[in-house]
Design a protein around this motif. Sequence first.
Motif, PDB file in Angstrom:
ATOM      1  N   UNK B  76       0.834  -1.202   0.000  1.00  0.00           N
ATOM      2  CA  UNK B  76       0.000   0.000   0.000  1.00  0.00           C
ATOM      3  C   UNK B  76       0.873   1.258   0.000  1.00  0.00           C
ATOM      4  N   UNK B  79       2.288   1.919  -3.369  1.00  0.00           N
ATOM      5  CA  UNK B  79       1.339   2.605  -4.266  1.00  0.00           C
ATOM      6  C   UNK B  79       1.320   4.087  -3.988  1.00  0.00           C
ATOM      7  N   UNK B  91      -0.982 -10.977  -9.965  1.00  0.00           N
ATOM      8  CA  UNK B  91      -1.680 -10.915  -8.685  1.00  0.00           C
ATOM      9  C   UNK B  91      -3.103 -10.441  -8.950  1.00  0.00           C
ATOM     10  N   UNK B  93      -7.377 -11.555  -8.988  1.00  0.00           N
ATOM     11  CA  UNK B  93      -8.347 -12.486  -8.421  1.00  0.00           C
ATOM     12  C   UNK B  93      -9.208 -13.028  -9.556  1.00  0.00           C
ATOM     13  N   UNK B 104      -9.689  -2.880  -6.433  1.00  0.00           N
ATOM     14  CA  UNK B 104      -9.355  -3.497  -5.138  1.00  0.00           C
ATOM     15  C   UNK B 104      -8.553  -2.559  -4.259  1.00  0.00           C
TER      16      UNK B 104
ATOM     17  N   UNK C 171     -12.877  -6.220  -0.982  1.00  0.00           N
ATOM     18  CA  UNK C 171     -11.523  -6.526  -0.522  1.00  0.00           C
ATOM     19  C   UNK C 171     -11.462  -7.834   0.252  1.00  0.00           C
ATOM     20  N   UNK C 174     -11.503 -10.733  -1.906  1.00  0.00           N
ATOM     21  CA  UNK C 174     -10.197 -10.890  -2.547  1.00  0.00           C
ATOM     22  C   UNK C 174      -9.219 -11.603  -1.617  1.00  0.00           C
ATOM     23  N   UNK C 178      -7.445 -14.981  -3.035  1.00  0.00           N
ATOM     24  CA  UNK C 178      -6.009 -15.061  -3.261  1.00  0.00           C
ATOM     25  C   UNK C 178      -5.334 -14.082  -2.325  1.00  0.00           C
ATOM     26  N   UNK C 180      -2.265 -13.654  -1.492  1.00  0.00           N
ATOM     27  CA  UNK C 180      -1.065 -12.993  -1.999  1.00  0.00           C
ATOM     28  C   UNK C 180      -1.434 -11.845  -2.930  1.00  0.00           C
ATOM     29  N   UNK C 181      -2.420 -12.060  -3.797  1.00  0.00           N
ATOM     30  CA  UNK C 181      -2.833 -11.001  -4.713  1.00  0.00           C
ATOM     31  C   UNK C 181      -3.427  -9.836  -3.949  1.00  0.00           C
ATOM     32  N   UNK C 182      -4.245 -10.148  -2.957  1.00  0.00           N
ATOM     33  CA  UNK C 182      -4.862  -9.093  -2.160  1.00  0.00           C
ATOM     34  C   UNK C 182      -3.778  -8.272  -1.471  1.00  0.00           C
ATOM     35  N   UNK C 183      -2.799  -8.946  -0.954  1.00  0.00           N
ATOM     36  CA  UNK C 183      -1.702  -8.270  -0.275  1.00  0.00           C
ATOM     37  C   UNK C 183      -0.958  -7.366  -1.249  1.00  0.00           C
ATOM     38  N   UNK C 184      -0.667  -7.906  -2.420  1.00  0.00           N
ATOM     39  CA  UNK C 184       0.064  -7.116  -3.410  1.00  0.00           C
ATOM     40  C   UNK C 184      -0.760  -5.923  -3.879  1.00  0.00           C
ATOM     41  N   UNK C 185      -2.084  -6.024  -3.768  1.00  0.00           N
ATOM     42  CA  UNK C 185      -2.933  -4.901  -4.169  1.00  0.00           C
ATOM     43  C   UNK C 185      -3.008  -3.843  -3.082  1.00  0.00           C
ATOM     44  N   UNK C 186      -2.340  -4.077  -1.985  1.00  0.00           N
ATOM     45  CA  UNK C 186      -2.312  -3.060  -0.946  1.00  0.00           C
ATOM     46  C   UNK C 186      -3.363  -3.245   0.129  1.00  0.00           C
ATOM     47  N   UNK C 187      -4.054  -4.389   0.126  1.00  0.00           N
ATOM     48  CA  UNK C 187      -5.021  -4.646   1.189  1.00  0.00           C
ATOM     49  C   UNK C 187      -4.253  -5.121   2.428  1.00  0.00           C
ATOM     50  N   UNK C 188      -4.606  -4.600   3.576  1.00  0.00           N
ATOM     51  CA  UNK C 188      -3.956  -5.043   4.804  1.00  0.00           C
ATOM     52  C   UNK C 188      -4.554  -6.386   5.212  1.00  0.00           C
ATOM     53  N   UNK C 190      -3.649  -8.913   7.105  1.00  0.00           N
ATOM     54  CA  UNK C 190      -3.712  -9.308   8.513  1.00  0.00           C
ATOM     55  C   UNK C 190      -4.900  -8.648   9.203  1.00  0.00           C
ATOM     56  N   UNK C 308       2.154 -16.106   4.527  1.00  0.00           N
ATOM     57  CA  UNK C 308       3.326 -15.410   5.023  1.00  0.00           C
ATOM     58  C   UNK C 308       3.935 -14.691   3.829  1.00  0.00           C
ATOM     59  N   UNK C 309       3.925 -13.366   3.908  1.00  0.00           N
ATOM     60  CA  UNK C 309       4.334 -12.592   2.740  1.00  0.00           C
ATOM     61  C   UNK C 309       5.729 -12.972   2.257  1.00  0.00           C
TER      62      UNK C 309
END
Lengths: 359, 513, 312
Positions: B76, B79, B91, B93, B104, C171, C174, C178, C180-188, C190, C308-309
């Motif tokens: 984040x 970005x 990456x 979905x 997203x 989110x 997502x 996935x 890993x994809x969610x993480x890479x998209x900037x979603x927190x 955890x 685990x990232x």
Amino acid sequence: MQIINRPGTSIKQVITIRVIAIMAAAVVSSFLITLLGYNPLVVFSNMIKGALGSNIRIKATLLEMIPLTIASLGIIIAFKMKLWNIGGEGQILMGAFDASFIALKVDWIPSFLVLPVMFIVGFLAGGLWAFIPAFFKARFGANETIMTLMLNYIAIQWITYLQYGPWRDPKNMGFPKIPNFPKEALLPQIFGIHAGLIISLVLVVVITWFMKKTKKGFEIAVVGESVATAKYAGMDVFSVIITAMLISGGLCGITGVIQTSGVNKTLTFNVSSGYGNTAIITAWLSGLSAPWALLVSFLFAILLQGGSYIQSALQIPSSAADVLQGMILFCILGSEFFVRYKVRFTAKKPVSNGGAKAC
Amino acid sequence: MEKTVFVEMNNICKTFGVIRANRNINFRVNQGEIHALLGENGAGKSTLVNMLSGIYTPDAGSIEIYGKPVKIHSPRQAFELGIGMIHQHFKLIDVLTAAENILLSEKGSLFLSEKEALKKIQKVMENYGLLIDLSKKISDMSVSEKQTVEIIKVLYRGAKILILDEPTAVLTPQEIEKLFVILRNLAKGGCAVIIITHKLNEVMTISDRVTVLRQGETIATLDTQSTNYRELTELMVGKPVDLTIERLPSKKGNLMLEVKNLTVLGEHQVKVLDNVTFDLYGGEILGVAGVAGSGQKELCESIAGLYPVESGSIVFEDENIVGLNPREIIRKGISMSFIPEDRLGMGLIPSMDMVDNMLLKDYVNQPGIAIDRKPARQKAERVRKRLNIQTPGLSTPIRKLSGGNIQKVLLGREIDSNPRLLITAYPARGLDIGVSYNIYDLLQEQKQKGVGILYIGEDLDVLIELCDRIMVLCDGRITGIVESKSITKEGLGLLMAGESLTALEKEEHLCRL
Amino acid sequence: MLILFLKSAVIAGTPLLFAILGAMFNERVGNLNLGIEGMMLLGAVAGFQAAIYSNNPFIALLFAMIFGSLGALIYAFLTVTLRTNQVVTGLTLTIFGTGLARFHGQKLMGMVLPEDFSRHFKPLSIPFLHEIPVLGPFLSIFLEQDLFVYLGFVSAILSGIYLFKTRPGLNLRAVGESTASADASGINVTLYKYIHILLGGALCGLGGAYLSLVYVPSWQENITSGRGWIAVALVIFTSWNPYKAIGGAILFGGLDILGFRIQSLNIPVNQYFLRMMPYLATIIVIIIGSIRKSSRHTPPKDLGNPYFREER
């Protein structure tokens, strides 16, 4: 804070971490016990005293260890294959049921054969109860966790029905009870403890050998790690799953036979008294290794026996032991993290602005 | 014109367990340039850029973006700094649409208002000349479409620094050309583009500058115009290497494998292999080229008896093996080794040691119900010596070995079983050049012994140099089987994109010998 | 007669509905939580105790939610932060929750909820509703219920809107599909996992509280009798969809009381076999679900996988 994959962990490190986990569990439990208004030291010392304080108490502890050990062995085989068999309770009950059928309803078997037949039938019954979910898992990928669990409830209802209905002892007015087993259907005593102890020790050796040194054991391990690789190597995954679950349920079934014929001397709907569930924990804690399962089961037997002792000695309800079990398992589960990863606290902690965790 | 520095990384270090992935790396990227990050697999390229995109945090070193020192702890934050990463494995979905994927994690009102967002996305697409159906689900998209979605996604978020990790690996040469046009547009528009690759020709075609990494260290940063293939190779590998494979002659043996009208179905009854017909002789390497997912995996698996065959026949030495189970096929002397993208998936058990992995196919031939590990231990020792596998010991779980050594365990086991037909897919995937050539040598050695080899590869240069004939798959159909002496790389590319052989002859990509 | 039966089915389905929603939120962020039963029991005992103390329905429900979430917090900490095996951790949570509820519940045995507490959860009667032809009695199945049942429906509908119409909903889907994809998209990732596992725990706590406060209403050992497990199965049955969860819950609520009803009609059926019905039906549901696999009926793709990232 940084979390790093450990390249390898020495046995010493593992033991250190485990010991710390158990100590943490003790601390957390002490806190809980204090909260309930008891002195944790008194409680713990009473538990040890209640479990190991005299010959009779040690015997009682061993009696708890026997079913735990055998059921753990059963669970290990299923878990090794990553099949979450949590139907130990039901499999124990069905094993007990079929053995009781032989003991009570079949009278044409020569008396020296009664016990062997009970064991064979009990093994098959437990295995069959596990076969149902195994078949649908292997064929269609149906969720075995929930199926095995639902079968527990069905088994309980079935035995309750027998106890309150057709199998009820008419001589026992008022009290719903199934008649006691005839003498030839009772496990003989050896050194003051029923033969189940010997059986459980033999089974530990047999299962260790089975998992480490036989083709089937190897296949089970491979299927558990990767179904794709197992197929690639030409293994018949379907039959491996079925066999493993049959053995898994069968061992739980044997647990049921031993409990009816060695301890209760009759069939009741609570013959499994939670061993099937506790065995899941002991199996996991043993790292799915048969010899370790024996040790872990012994420790848990102390916990159980100690728990029931403090109930009478200190009027602490036995459910407190369940809570303690949960605590201990939480701590040990959590400690696995520290076996796998190294946590490094860096001196200067960077200021994180997004609120996102560094891990 | 004064160049603005967009990215500056100084003395970056990163360690994973015992592997030191990055050591004191220095890296600097300017606005408006396309900067190639070149290195062999395992040189530390992905690790380095993952620290820019917030996936990893550096153990030591500093990062400056637009001249300001920053710490990037999460994607984040990346970005927010205008850094957008397009990963090698997208990456995205699958079950969501392109628009949903782009939106997203976007901040904004609680409820989604797609209409407005769509307008904004459309504008971004127009600005850079990108085209995609935003309401299409990712699972219904081609690889190249997915990549476009990723690019739109980072641009929509206002990325000024774009990082592309091996973006061409899964594209046809024609799609690559299109991608390069987009990248040039982006650079012209004032972005900085970092492209990670291990392919020299791409570096030469697309980049303005290139930074070479080797074994986790920066070797050099050069202007692309002032360098050449040979120099880059030497920098990348560390020693002068001969880049050609010498195709060894061998006596063409008997007809070994004859596949006729093979059709297999995938999900939703789609034909993944459609009427595939070819033959393979002993002492021959038949290459299979094609964009990833063109049916290579299904082809390997149906010959090995792991994939259900819808129709057609697979005749191995005069016997149709369709319908036999995998074990019977192994017994006939057919060996298959498939290195999947994660490089571990099928064929090995990562948590077991070399000895048990040697047992995987052999255990069943032992008598009785017990297992004797002695022969397997001898075999493991033999394989270790023969392929020079680096391992702490035979009882170390192979998970702990490096990727190259793991692959050697697999290939070594297969060769040690003396197969008659060797099917091998991507055996050099992710290996550095030296080890790759070892593996090509091993394959040629097998070929000279009269083994029939079906080689599924991705690097077109290697395919042309190593194989005797090449068969090209596109969407499950064979678009051509050619002598490798008579085909150019461009020709193969067109076949991979679905052109027919006759069309190729017209365009003279096939030189008649 | 049928209307009465359906009404009771809705009531019997309410604890299930809460539990299904709770399990669904867990699974939607990729966590298979087998501790549903434990969290329900924690909620049931905490809610009951709070009701006895405070005599206030809000406080009772609040405590049920808090204790459900506390159970979930242990689970979340272990599985998300410490990446333990989800199956074993969930099972332990059930053992722990059951034990704790049993332990504390011993003091609550035989206690009765005060009358002015229970009156808050009396079924509403809606004037003129029955005078509407055809539709009236039908609507009364859903509307002439207590407020807690209403809360169940509202929770389900709100969950649906949240999941399918809002940004956080997108989110969280997502994250489960996935991570890993969610993480890479900037979603927190955890944070999303923690929040929704805790939310799930709170819902399960409510489900338990419905049993101890309204359905039974008193404390009984093992008051949930496996409903938490049935809920885990019903999440699959209802395709991780909160709207479908309403139907699934009512259906299984009906099965639950079927035995009761049939007996009261003096039809000679074995009560033990009738009690097996919901369990048996669950097994059948799972088998049928696994045999006809359609693409719309697949679980979140990253269900059960620890994340685990920096894992390589």
